[in-house]
Enzyme design. Structure first.
Site, PDB file in Angstrom:
ATOM      1  N   CYS A   2      -0.585  75.995   7.740  1.00  0.00           N
ATOM      2  CA  CYS A   2       0.543  75.650   6.879  1.00  0.00           C
ATOM      3  C   CYS A   2       1.239  76.916   6.384  1.00  0.00           C
ATOM      4  O   CYS A   2       0.621  77.967   6.274  1.00  0.00           O
ATOM      5  CB  CYS A   2       0.051  74.877   5.673  1.00  0.00           C
ATOM      6  SG  CYS A   2      -1.046  73.532   6.073  1.00  0.00           S
ATOM      7  N   ARG A  27       3.039  79.864  12.682  1.00  0.00           N
ATOM      8  CA  ARG A  27       1.665  79.637  12.215  1.00  0.00           C
ATOM      9  C   ARG A  27       1.132  78.282  12.695  1.00  0.00           C
ATOM     10  O   ARG A  27      -0.068  78.052  12.641  1.00  0.00           O
ATOM     11  CB  ARG A  27       1.622  79.688  10.689  1.00  0.00           C
ATOM     12  CG  ARG A  27       1.991  81.058  10.135  1.00  0.00           C
ATOM     13  CD  ARG A  27       2.190  80.999   8.650  1.00  0.00           C
ATOM     14  NE  ARG A  27       0.949  80.776   7.945  1.00  0.00           N
ATOM     15  CZ  ARG A  27       0.239  81.724   7.342  1.00  0.00           C
ATOM     16  NH1 ARG A  27       0.655  82.958   7.375  1.00  0.00           N
ATOM     17  NH2 ARG A  27      -0.861  81.434   6.696  1.00  0.00           N
ATOM     18  N   TRP A  74       0.273  71.578   8.499  1.00  0.00           N
ATOM     19  CA  TRP A  74      -0.606  71.344   9.652  1.00  0.00           C
ATOM     20  C   TRP A  74      -1.623  70.332   9.147  1.00  0.00           C
ATOM     21  O   TRP A  74      -2.450  70.640   8.281  1.00  0.00           O
ATOM     22  CB  TRP A  74      -1.257  72.664  10.048  1.00  0.00           C
ATOM     23  CG  TRP A  74      -2.066  72.625  11.298  1.00  0.00           C
ATOM     24  CD1 TRP A  74      -1.604  72.770  12.577  1.00  0.00           C
ATOM     25  CD2 TRP A  74      -3.492  72.468  11.408  1.00  0.00           C
ATOM     26  NE1 TRP A  74      -2.655  72.708  13.469  1.00  0.00           N
ATOM     27  CE2 TRP A  74      -3.820  72.525  12.788  1.00  0.00           C
ATOM     28  CE3 TRP A  74      -4.520  72.294  10.489  1.00  0.00           C
ATOM     29  CZ2 TRP A  74      -5.130  72.410  13.249  1.00  0.00           C
ATOM     30  CZ3 TRP A  74      -5.819  72.175  10.957  1.00  0.00           C
ATOM     31  CH2 TRP A  74      -6.114  72.226  12.325  1.00  0.00           C
ATOM     32  N   ASN A 100      -1.306  75.028   0.580  1.00  0.00           N
ATOM     33  CA  ASN A 100      -2.096  75.377   1.777  1.00  0.00           C
ATOM     34  C   ASN A 100      -3.550  75.347   1.354  1.00  0.00           C
ATOM     35  O   ASN A 100      -3.890  75.841   0.282  1.00  0.00           O
ATOM     36  CB  ASN A 100      -1.788  76.803   2.241  1.00  0.00           C
ATOM     37  CG  ASN A 100      -0.427  76.925   2.871  1.00  0.00           C
ATOM     38  OD1 ASN A 100       0.279  75.944   3.043  1.00  0.00           O
ATOM     39  ND2 ASN A 100      -0.052  78.149   3.208  1.00  0.00           N
ATOM     40  N   GLY A 101      -4.409  74.813   2.209  1.00  0.00           N
ATOM     41  CA  GLY A 101      -5.841  74.785   1.872  1.00  0.00           C
ATOM     42  C   GLY A 101      -6.333  73.358   1.798  1.00  0.00           C
ATOM     43  O   GLY A 101      -5.673  72.424   2.279  1.00  0.00           O
ATOM     44  N   GLU A 481     -11.791  85.386  27.694  1.00  0.00           N
ATOM     45  CA  GLU A 481     -10.454  85.477  27.109  1.00  0.00           C
ATOM     46  C   GLU A 481      -9.401  84.885  28.054  1.00  0.00           C
ATOM     47  O   GLU A 481      -8.488  84.177  27.613  1.00  0.00           O
ATOM     48  CB  GLU A 481     -10.148  86.947  26.773  1.00  0.00           C
ATOM     49  CG  GLU A 481      -8.768  87.236  26.231  1.00  0.00           C
ATOM     50  CD  GLU A 481      -8.434  86.514  24.935  1.00  0.00           C
ATOM     51  OE1 GLU A 481      -9.314  85.878  24.334  1.00  0.00           O
ATOM     52  OE2 GLU A 481      -7.253  86.564  24.534  1.00  0.00           O
ATOM     53  N   LYS A 485      -7.003  81.775  27.031  1.00  0.00           N
ATOM     54  CA  LYS A 485      -5.531  81.840  27.069  1.00  0.00           C
ATOM     55  C   LYS A 485      -4.982  80.649  27.837  1.00  0.00           C
ATOM     56  O   LYS A 485      -4.041  80.003  27.411  1.00  0.00           O
ATOM     57  CB  LYS A 485      -5.038  83.139  27.742  1.00  0.00           C
ATOM     58  CG  LYS A 485      -5.174  84.404  26.954  1.00  0.00           C
ATOM     59  CD  LYS A 485      -4.266  84.521  25.757  1.00  0.00           C
ATOM     60  CE  LYS A 485      -4.869  83.920  24.532  1.00  0.00           C
ATOM     61  NZ  LYS A 485      -5.701  84.704  23.689  1.00  0.00           N
ATOM     62  N   GLU A 488      -5.467  77.283  25.930  1.00  0.00           N
ATOM     63  CA  GLU A 488      -4.667  77.191  24.699  1.00  0.00           C
ATOM     64  C   GLU A 488      -3.225  76.797  24.953  1.00  0.00           C
ATOM     65  O   GLU A 488      -2.664  75.993  24.224  1.00  0.00           O
ATOM     66  CB  GLU A 488      -4.618  78.562  24.006  1.00  0.00           C
ATOM     67  CG  GLU A 488      -5.802  78.898  23.163  1.00  0.00           C
ATOM     68  CD  GLU A 488      -5.544  80.167  22.371  1.00  0.00           C
ATOM     69  OE1 GLU A 488      -5.304  81.221  22.981  1.00  0.00           O
ATOM     70  OE2 GLU A 488      -5.595  80.097  21.128  1.00  0.00           O
ATOM     71  N   HIS A 504     -26.297  79.061  38.024  1.00  0.00           N
ATOM     72  CA  HIS A 504     -27.224  78.316  37.160  1.00  0.00           C
ATOM     73  C   HIS A 504     -26.586  77.028  36.625  1.00  0.00           C
ATOM     74  O   HIS A 504     -27.076  76.460  35.664  1.00  0.00           O
ATOM     75  CB  HIS A 504     -27.698  79.195  36.001  1.00  0.00           C
ATOM     76  CG  HIS A 504     -28.461  80.387  36.462  1.00  0.00           C
ATOM     77  ND1 HIS A 504     -29.738  80.308  36.965  1.00  0.00           N
ATOM     78  CD2 HIS A 504     -28.109  81.696  36.553  1.00  0.00           C
ATOM     79  CE1 HIS A 504     -30.151  81.519  37.323  1.00  0.00           C
ATOM     80  NE2 HIS A 504     -29.167  82.377  37.075  1.00  0.00           N
ATOM     81  N   LYS A 603      -1.615  79.694  14.039  1.00  0.00           N
ATOM     82  CA  LYS A 603      -1.760  81.133  14.237  1.00  0.00           C
ATOM     83  C   LYS A 603      -2.899  81.689  13.400  1.00  0.00           C
ATOM     84  O   LYS A 603      -3.708  82.462  13.877  1.00  0.00           O
ATOM     85  CB  LYS A 603      -0.448  81.845  13.904  1.00  0.00           C
ATOM     86  CG  LYS A 603      -0.493  83.352  14.145  1.00  0.00           C
ATOM     87  CD  LYS A 603      -0.706  83.669  15.610  1.00  0.00           C
ATOM     88  CE  LYS A 603      -0.869  85.153  15.888  1.00  0.00           C
ATOM     89  NZ  LYS A 603      -1.514  85.383  17.197  1.00  0.00           N
TER      90      LYS A 603
END
Ligand code: M6R
Length: 608
Positions: A2, A27, A74, A100-101, A481, A485, A488, A504, A603
């Site tokens: 948020c 964000r 969000w 926010n929170g 990574e 990417k 996402e 394995h 973000k």
């Protein structure tokens, strides 16, 4: 996650709020709203969807207003829709706020407030706080916020207005950042500097447990216990073009492309070639603890966690220091074994990740010094840690982290070199390492100049549903990574594995539908990786190899090869990750995905 903006002053309030919200869009959010004092009292406009949509709905409205607050939400409690969007009010439309929170005890508070006659209209935890403030208000908004927050459990970055006080905004912070911007006859408050940096660079940072009364000419900081907190105004250096796309179609592409510069910036003024070591100003005060450590623990999340894994190889190889890498989100729910010879590093781009902040708090209970590796100057992690190193990579706006990853590796490499020089590395070796480090920006440039080769590979594989990424040694985290990417931003399922682990289990997935990206550079594990490639090819998997320039043989045993220049093996992740960033980017663009704001992601992740 948020985003918050608040403004009080003579400018057109709607326009300041909308511009501010656009700056914090990166964000991640799913609804947006604003509240302002209009001639007839408090006005609220909010809806599901993008800020542009909100902007359309207020377009052309010239509303005289003294102050306002805005929010991008969000969703956590309640689905993303117009009702649950912030700002929220109490049932008399007297208090309005954006938050926010998470308010953890909102159910209990809601029940009590219901019994005193309050009626609730949303599913959110936040609405409870508006009712609570209204309940305890007796003419002093700052006082009411203070009193209400004493009853609240959870985390908050909060901006509050009250129908009675057209000239006041009250802000409060606990584990969710708020920064106040000091202007001339106007003031700002936001969760992110970017929201108001075009208007002022003079800021004060709110700390946990603080409230602030903001009017156009005055700001008073207090603790929740009503003690005035003196603050020093800091001038931040921040270039507005860093938070603009500058001709690129996406922030992510801009940030991938600027890596030759950002990698250079991370080392600028820090390399001492002659001595074969580095000078890191932020470590000076705690140098003794750093150099005297017998063990290190790195805590981080997501991409920063992958950088930490690269750091583990660097520290162990170059300095012989045992390292453990922990998910910050798991760290505090274990019983981490830490002693006075263990150093803890928290690694974070944003410096606001709640899990990482919580891990720092846990570590602080057990060790003297916690070090930070952060990008955002003045962020919560930067201020909570005892010493550390900034990345100097500039603002990273794309939700998928790219340039921060390479800068984190540069910083970890410099730290490893510094420690290594005290423990086992000769000046000559240090000198060679620095020489290679200085070459990295140019080498990244040559990789970027071949972006169209990656684009071609992306075109061939964009419709596949699964990808496997394999690497060994210091390039195993790069495989992780690369996979992160891709998933996402393109929503393709991708897994990263150490190449030898494939047999394995994951080998069961391989068939002619499975593209496998191998990092197969000529280092100590090269021959072994070639065997792993053969195992994939024997099962008709498609192999895309990231190989060392000049390695002609590999082209014979893979479907596609992309060459990166040779470098010091420990620095190779700085090169091998670039084609993987580009691959994810091109695939996502070709699939029509929202590259900079992928669905469901934020973000900086400011909830647990
Ligand atoms: O700001 P931080 O580095 O602490 O963020 C950690 C993760 O949330 C972040 O790296 C996330 O995984 C990114 N979306 C990766 O691209």
């Amino acid at each position: 996650m948020c985003g918050i903006i608040g403004y009080i002053g003579e400018r057109d309030v709607i326009s300041v709020l909308i511009q501010g919200l656009k700056r914090v869009e990166y964000r991640g959010y799913d609804s947006a709203g604003i509240a302002l004092f209009g001639p007839g009292g408090l006005l609220i406009k909010k809806d599901k969807g993008k800020v542009a949509h909100l902007e359309e709905s207020v377009n052309g409205q010239q509303i005289e207003s003294s102050a306002g607050i805005g929010h991008t939400r969000w969703a956590t409690h309640g689905e993303p829709n117009a009702v649950n969007a912030h700002p929220h009010t109490d049932d008399k439309n007297f208090i309005v706020l954006a938050h926010n929170g998470i308010i953890e005890n909102y159910m209990a508070l809601r029940e009590e407030l219901r019994q005193s006659g309050h009626e609730f209209t949303t599913e959110t935890d936040t609405e409870t706080v508006a009712h609570l403030i209204a309940e305890v208000y007796d003419g002093d908004l700052l006082e009411a916020v203070r009193r209400a927050l004493k009853l609240v459990q959870g985390t908050y970055g909060l901006v509050v207005m009250c129908a009675d006080k057209p000239d006041e905004i009250v802000a409060a912070r606990l584990s969710s950042p708020l920064i106040i911007g000091h202007g001339d006859g106007e003031n700002f408050v936001a969760s992110d500097l970017a929201a108001f940096v075009q208007f002022t660079r003079n800021v004060t940072y709110m700390e946990d447990g603080e409230v602030a009364l903001i009017t156009k000419n005055k700001i008073v900081h207090k603790t929740l216990a009503d003690k005035v907190v003196p603050k020093k105004i800091e001038k931040i250096s921040f270039d507005i073009e860093h938070i603009e796309k500058g001709g690129y179609s996406h922030f992510m592409l801009k940030e991938i492309t600027e890596q030759p510069r950002t990698i250079g910036d991370s080392m600028r003024g820090r390399l001492l070639s002659e001595e074969g070591t580095v000078r890191l100003g932020g470590m000076r005060e705690k140098e003794e603890q750093f150099l005297g450590a017998k063990r290190a623990v790195f805590v981080a999340c997501g991409t920063s966690w992958h950088a930490a894994l690269v750091g583990e190889y660097l520290f162990e190889e170059m300095a012989g220091l045992p390292v453990e890498v922990e998910y910050a989100s798991e760290f505090r729910y274990r019983s981490p074994v830490l002693d006075d010879k263990t150093i803890v590093f928290a690694i974070s781009q944003s410096g606001e990740t709640t899990d990482t902040l919580a891990a720092i708090q846990e570590a602080k209970r057990r060790v003297d010094t916690v070090f930070g590796i952060c990008n955002v100057v003045g962020s919560s992690i930067a201020r909570t840690t005892d010493a550390g190193v900034y990345l100097h990579a500039g603002p990273e706006i794309g939700v998928a982290s790219t340039k921060a990853f390479t800068s984190q590796i540069v910083v970890l490499a410099m730290l490893a070199l510094n420690l290594g020089r005290h423990r086992q590395i000769s000046a000559a070796e240090g000198h060679r390492f620095i020489k290679e480090l200085r070459e990295i920006p140019r080498k990244v440039g040559t990789i970027l100049s071949q972006s169209e080769k990656i684009e071609e590979i992306a075109r061939q594989y964009k419709d596949h549903r699964n990808f496997l990424y394999l690497g060994r040694g210091v390039n195993f985290p790069v495989a992780l990574e690369g996979a992160l990417k891709l998933k996402e931003i393109s929503y393709i399922h991708a897994e990263g594995y150490p190449a030898a682990e494939m047999k394995h289990g994951p080998i069961a997935l391989i068939d002619d539908e499975m593209p496998v990206v191998f990092i197969a550079i000529q280092d100590g594990t090269y021959e072994k990786v070639l065997s792993n490639i053969a195992e994939v090819r024997a099962r008709r998997g498609h192999v895309i190899a990231i190989a060392t320039e000049g390695d002609k043989d590999i082209a014979k045993c893979v479907d596609h090869v992309f060459y990166v220049p040779e470098t010091h093996p420990m620095l190779s992740p700085l090169l091998t990750v670039i084609p993987l960033q580009l691959l994810a980017y091109h695939v996502a663009v070709m699939r029509g995905c929202n590259v900079d704001m992928p669905r469901n992601l934020a973000k900086s992740v400011t909830v647990e």
